[in-house]
Design a protein around this motif. Structure first.
Motif, mmCIF file in Angstrom:
data_model
loop_
_atom_site.group_PDB
_atom_site.id
_atom_site.type_symbol
_atom_site.label_atom_id
_atom_site.label_comp_id
_atom_site.label_asym_id
_atom_site.label_seq_id
_atom_site.Cartn_x
_atom_site.Cartn_y
_atom_site.Cartn_z
ATOM 1 N N ALA B 261 0.836 -1.195 0.000
ATOM 2 C CA ALA B 261 0.000 0.000 0.000
ATOM 3 C C ALA B 261 0.876 1.251 0.000
ATOM 4 N N LEU B 262 1.920 1.239 0.801
ATOM 5 C CA LEU B 262 2.770 2.424 0.902
ATOM 6 C C LEU B 262 3.613 2.623 -0.351
ATOM 7 N N ARG B 263 3.933 1.494 -1.022
ATOM 8 C CA ARG B 263 4.742 1.591 -2.244
ATOM 9 C C ARG B 263 3.921 2.075 -3.426
ATOM 10 N N GLY B 264 2.607 2.160 -3.259
ATOM 11 C CA GLY B 264 1.794 2.698 -4.334
ATOM 12 C C GLY B 264 1.098 1.670 -5.191
ATOM 13 N N ALA B 265 0.817 0.489 -4.632
ATOM 14 C CA ALA B 265 0.092 -0.529 -5.396
ATOM 15 C C ALA B 265 -1.305 -0.011 -5.726
ATOM 16 N N PRO B 266 -1.787 -0.251 -6.960
ATOM 17 C CA PRO B 266 -3.141 0.212 -7.314
ATOM 18 C C PRO B 266 -4.206 -0.612 -6.593
ATOM 19 N N ALA B 267 -5.399 -0.043 -6.507
ATOM 20 C CA ALA B 267 -6.487 -0.703 -5.781
ATOM 21 C C ALA B 267 -6.750 -2.103 -6.311
ATOM 22 N N GLY B 268 -6.577 -2.278 -7.620
ATOM 23 C CA GLY B 268 -6.841 -3.579 -8.231
ATOM 24 C C GLY B 268 -5.934 -4.669 -7.695
ATOM 25 N N VAL B 269 -4.755 -4.295 -7.243
ATOM 26 C CA VAL B 269 -3.824 -5.271 -6.681
ATOM 27 C C VAL B 269 -4.046 -5.398 -5.177
ATOM 28 N N LEU B 270 -4.233 -4.244 -4.548
ATOM 29 C CA LEU B 270 -4.287 -4.185 -3.087
ATOM 30 C C LEU B 270 -5.566 -4.805 -2.530
ATOM 31 N N LEU B 271 -6.688 -4.420 -3.152
ATOM 32 C CA LEU B 271 -7.987 -4.778 -2.594
ATOM 33 C C LEU B 271 -8.192 -6.293 -2.452
ATOM 34 N N PRO B 272 -7.892 -7.097 -3.492
ATOM 35 C CA PRO B 272 -8.105 -8.547 -3.324
ATOM 36 C C PRO B 272 -7.269 -9.117 -2.175
ATOM 37 N N GLY B 273 -6.048 -8.620 -2.038
ATOM 38 C CA GLY B 273 -5.181 -9.095 -0.957
ATOM 39 C C GLY B 273 -5.771 -8.796 0.407
ATOM 40 N N VAL B 274 -6.228 -7.556 0.585
ATOM 41 C CA VAL B 274 -6.787 -7.162 1.882
ATOM 42 C C VAL B 274 -8.070 -7.944 2.157
ATOM 43 N N GLN B 275 -8.862 -8.128 1.097
ATOM 44 C CA GLN B 275 -10.107 -8.894 1.257
ATOM 45 C C GLN B 275 -9.819 -10.319 1.725
ATOM 46 N N ALA B 276 -8.839 -10.951 1.060
ATOM 47 C CA ALA B 276 -8.507 -12.336 1.417
ATOM 48 C C ALA B 276 -8.031 -12.410 2.857
ATOM 49 N N LEU B 277 -7.223 -11.433 3.251
ATOM 50 C CA LEU B 277 -6.717 -11.419 4.624
ATOM 51 C C LEU B 277 -7.867 -11.239 5.614
ATOM 52 N N ARG B 278 -8.775 -10.324 5.277
ATOM 53 C CA ARG B 278 -9.907 -10.082 6.176
ATOM 54 C C ARG B 278 -10.718 -11.364 6.362
ATOM 55 N N ARG B 279 -10.967 -12.053 5.244
ATOM 56 C CA ARG B 279 -11.763 -13.273 5.343
ATOM 57 C C ARG B 279 -11.043 -14.311 6.191
ATOM 58 N N ARG B 280 -9.743 -14.410 5.992
ATOM 59 C CA ARG B 280 -8.987 -15.408 6.732
ATOM 60 C C ARG B 280 -9.039 -15.117 8.239
ATOM 61 N N VAL B 281 -8.891 -13.840 8.583
ATOM 62 C CA VAL B 281 -8.900 -13.456 10.000
ATOM 63 C C VAL B 281 -10.291 -13.685 10.593
ATOM 64 N N GLU B 282 -11.311 -13.279 9.832
ATOM 65 C CA GLU B 282 -12.676 -13.411 10.351
ATOM 66 C C GLU B 282 -13.082 -14.867 10.521
ATOM 67 N N ARG B 283 -12.545 -15.705 9.637
ATOM 68 C CA ARG B 283 -12.978 -17.106 9.658
ATOM 69 C C ARG B 283 -12.345 -17.922 10.776
ATOM 70 N N SER B 284 -11.233 -17.441 11.342
ATOM 71 C CA SER B 284 -10.536 -18.248 12.337
ATOM 72 C C SER B 284 -11.308 -18.283 13.651
ATOM 73 N N ARG B 285 -11.864 -19.448 13.925
ATOM 74 C CA ARG B 285 -12.623 -19.569 15.171
ATOM 75 C C ARG B 285 -11.679 -19.653 16.363
ATOM 76 N N THR B 286 -10.482 -20.199 16.122
ATOM 77 C CA THR B 286 -9.504 -20.255 17.199
ATOM 78 C C THR B 286 -9.143 -18.845 17.652
ATOM 79 N N LEU B 287 -8.900 -17.969 16.668
ATOM 80 C CA LEU B 287 -8.537 -16.598 17.013
ATOM 81 C C LEU B 287 -9.646 -15.946 17.831
ATOM 82 N N ARG B 288 -10.884 -16.164 17.393
ATOM 83 C CA ARG B 288 -12.001 -15.579 18.127
ATOM 84 C C ARG B 288 -12.042 -16.126 19.547
ATOM 85 N N GLY B 289 -11.896 -17.434 19.682
ATOM 86 C CA GLY B 289 -11.927 -18.045 21.004
ATOM 87 C C GLY B 289 -10.826 -17.531 21.914
ATOM 88 N N LEU B 290 -9.697 -17.148 21.314
ATOM 89 C CA LEU B 290 -8.561 -16.716 22.120
ATOM 90 C C LEU B 290 -8.657 -15.251 22.531
#
Lengths: 309, 402
Positions: B261-290
């Protein structure tokens, strides 16, 4: 009754365990770097280079430390791993096959509790001590279900001898009708090696916990020791649940290697899927979910065994 | 002898960096982190001085070595590193690369070490007991005192500073805690640094708040640049939180996306990455439990303290706050390509409104002590990470807070 391996196996066992642990650590490094682009496979040698770095590094001491007590603890980690692996049959023949082999393995993993606690106590440092204590709590959490899982396998074979447990799986692997016990053993293998999701005793939040103050060869023995423990724990799943050396076509020793590698791969995958669990939360899962489940599993196995008579 | 030299040569190729960041040096830290990653597999991070062979101090631009860190800190840490070792200071983004190179060179050229162990440090127990001079000393260190714990038992109390050089910890922050076992009985946030160290150079703005403060000063800043900074700030916080939670893979992913993001990646590159990360974090039930249930900060209490930004919007516990970051980062990632000028309205940085009487991080710090009391050490670390106060914002404050 399977006979034991020749005497030279006593020398080969620690070396084989070190190689296995090193390969597993290398695979873990590759896996960690896999999303970092090309050339990730070159990281397979990283653990060995890191070992060299620690080997020539200066050992360090903290003030008012109980250095030798700490070092005894550190030394016990690989010793416990090798002694535990002594009852694991490589192929169909273990280094030793005592009548209480399953209990022996269990006793050696309990030795690791003392080891990590001493390593955490030794340096006279708060974070290090917190790390040591964490492992005791971890022991309480994972050991009870683990003991029941080990008991289940022994129950299925009607013997505490590891060779007999393997022999009892000539037809059907125990994993097929004891899946819960197998899963619990996998979790416990990570937990007894204070590794991966169970690395809280060496947690990042306490700057490395029990390992925080150790440098040089001391650190190497502690960190390598946990990989040895992990390898031993994974290897023990093979005779207990995966039929040991039994399998078509390949020789028994190769089957053991293949199956052990598969178990280790599953554990490496687990590490990347799951964050580090804290015992204040895991305890509840371990005692309220895993203990009843493993008890139920043991009951089912006991009924089947009685029915067979 | 030949073997020894060969081993030393292999050992010298590996660099385990202990990074100490001064408040105000966020840009330098980011440059160093990116630099270490670029240098490949032989470079890594050390979690404690014992694990390190290189000490790198990230000081703010225009600061002297160490800058806003307590003067003695780099020196004290240096003494704790085992030989062979190297140290360097980077006092600006452009100095990060040369500083890292100098570490590698020093290790490669180093004479190694002579036998005998390092004197080592005082450990982490070398804090003065609150009881003062009547505490019993062992090897120059005070013994733990006794105090009533939460269950009414008399147990040892250990006084311990958390910070300033912990992994994934706000730069320069020190929280003094009284520990019984690993339960925090009392926590006090120390004023940021000694009186001699303040103030820093006047023109340096807090890195994460820069676009909005510049716009407020009348400079023209594009909306895209502001989105970029906000996205990166949240990903930085998320990376730390996941690091403390012990989930290295996604933590690393968050940092890579932050740098992209800081290096200037366009939204088309950045957005899918952030989305995937968000889904991964949200889906972890272990993380939620902890993380679920730690450090509750309901909206009413947050408002009362003056907390703003994601911590207020989350209106819940550490897990709610953790989830805000990927959500808001995703929203910002969608707008990084915008070239419109940042509209002339109230400046709102990643941690909240910047035109209030106090910087948003001050309110976050004020919220800390009551949340930490009664928490286990691991939980306390997660609570601090879930609020993630930015010490850069505090440098401009007039009177240090007690």
């Amino acid at each position: 009754m399977a006979e034991t391996a020749p005497l030279w196996a006593v020398v080969v066992l620690p070396l084989a365990l070190v190689v296995l642990a090193g390969v597993a650590a290398g695979a873990d490094a590759v896996l960690s770097a896999a999303h970092g682009g090309a050339g990730a496979w070159r990281r397979a040698a990283d653990p060995w280079r890191e070992a060299v770095r620690l080997l020539v590094q200066q050992p360090r001491r903290t003030r008012a430390a109980d250095r030798w007590l700490g070092r005894i603890g550190i030394g016990l980690v690989p010793v416990a791993a090798v002694l535990a692996a002594a009852v694991v049959p490589w192929g169909l023949r273990p280094v030793t096959d005592p009548a209480v082999g399953v209990v022996w393995f269990n006793a050696m993993e309990a030795l690791a509790w003392a080891a990590v606690w001493l390593a955490g106590w030794g340096p006279n440092s708060a974070f290090s001590l917190v790390g040591g204590y964490r492992f005791l709590a971890q022991g309480l959490a994972y050991e009870l279900p683990h003991m029941l899982a080990l008991t289940t396998a022994a129950l299925g074979a009607e013997s505490l001898r590891v060779g007999a447990v393997v022999a009892a799986q000539r037809g059907l692997w125990f994993v097929v009708w004891m899946p819960v016990a197998f899963a619990v053993h996998l979790l416990s293998a990570a937990a007894l090696a204070f590794w991966g999701p169970f690395a809280h005793p060496l947690g990042r939040d306490v700057a490395g916990g029990a390992a925080a103050e150790w440098s040089g060869p001391d650190r190497l023995v502690l960190l390598a020791g946990r990989w040895l423990l992990l390898a031993a724990g994974a290897a023990f799943a093979v005779p207990l649940f995966l039929g040991g050396g039994h399998g078509p076509l390949l020789p028994a020793w190769l089957w053991t290697v293949v199956k052990t590698a598969a178990v280790l791969a599953a554990l490496l995958g687990l590490r990347h899927l799951v964050p580090t669990v804290r015992m204040d939360r895991y305890m509840e899962v371990a005692w309220l979910v895993l203990v009843p489940l493993t008890l139920l599993q043991a009951l089912v196995v006991a009924v089947v065994v009685l029915g067979r008579r | 002898m030949g073997l020894r030299t060969a081993l030393r040569r292999i050992a010298a190729t590996r660099v385990a960096v202990l990074l100490v960041t001064a408040p105000g040096a966020t840009a330098v830290r980011l440059a160093v982190e990116a630099g270490v990653r670029r240098r490949g597999p032989a470079w890594g991070w050390a979690e404690s001085p014992a694990a390190a062979n290189a000490l790198l101090v990230a000081a703010g631009p225009g600061h002297q070595a160490g800058g806003t860190l307590p003067d003695s800190l780099p020196g004290r840490l240096w003494d704790l590193l085992p030989h062979p070792k190297a140290r360097a200071t980077a006092a600006g983004e452009d100095e990060a690369g040369p500083a890292l190179d100098s570490l590698a060179e020093a290790l490669a050229a180093g004479p190694g070490w002579r036998s005998g162990s390092a004197p080592g440090g005082p450990g982490r127990q070398a804090r003065k007991g609150a009881g003062g001079q009547d505490t019993e000393l062992v090897a120059g260190l005070p013994m733990a005192e006794r105090g009533d714990d939460r269950d009414g038992l008399r147990l040892d109390v250990l006084h311990l500073p958390l910070g300033p050089a912990l992994p994934d910890w706000p730069a320069g922050l020190v929280v003094d805690v009284a520990l019984q076992g690993d339960v925090v009985q009392e926590a006090r946030v120390r004023p940021l640094s000694g009186p001699g160290a303040l103030p820093p150079s006047g023109d340096a703005l807090p890195y994460w708040d820069e676009p909005w403060l510049r716009a407020a000063h009348g400079e023209s800043v594009s909306e895209g640049a502001a989105h970029r900074r906000r996205c990166a700030a949240h990903l930085d916080s998320l990376g730390r939180m996941l690091g403390v939670a012990g989930w290295p893979g996604p933590a690393d992913r968050a940092r890579r996306l932050r740098d992209a993001a800081l290096r200037g990646a366009p939204a088309g590159v950045l957005l899918p990455g952030v989305q995937a990360l968000r889904r991964r974090v949200e889906r972890s039930r272990t993380l939620r439990g902890l993380v679920r249930g730690l450090g509750p900060l309901p909206a009413a209490r947050a408002r009362e303290l003056g907390v703003d930004g994601p911590a207020l919007a989350a209106a819940g516990d550490a897990y709610d706050r953790l989830l805000r970051w990927p959500t808001e980062a995703e929203r910002s990632a969608a707008g990084v390509d915008s070239t419109a000028l940042l509209a002339d309205r109230r400046p709102v940085g990643p941690r909240g409104r910047l035109d209030g009487p106090r910087p948003p991080s001050r309110a976050l710090l004020d919220a800390l002590p009551p949340l930490l009391a009664g928490a286990e050490l691991a939980a306390a670390r997660l609570i601090v990470a879930s609020l993630d106060p930015d010490p850069d914002e505090l440098l401009g404050e007039e009177a240090p807070h007690g």
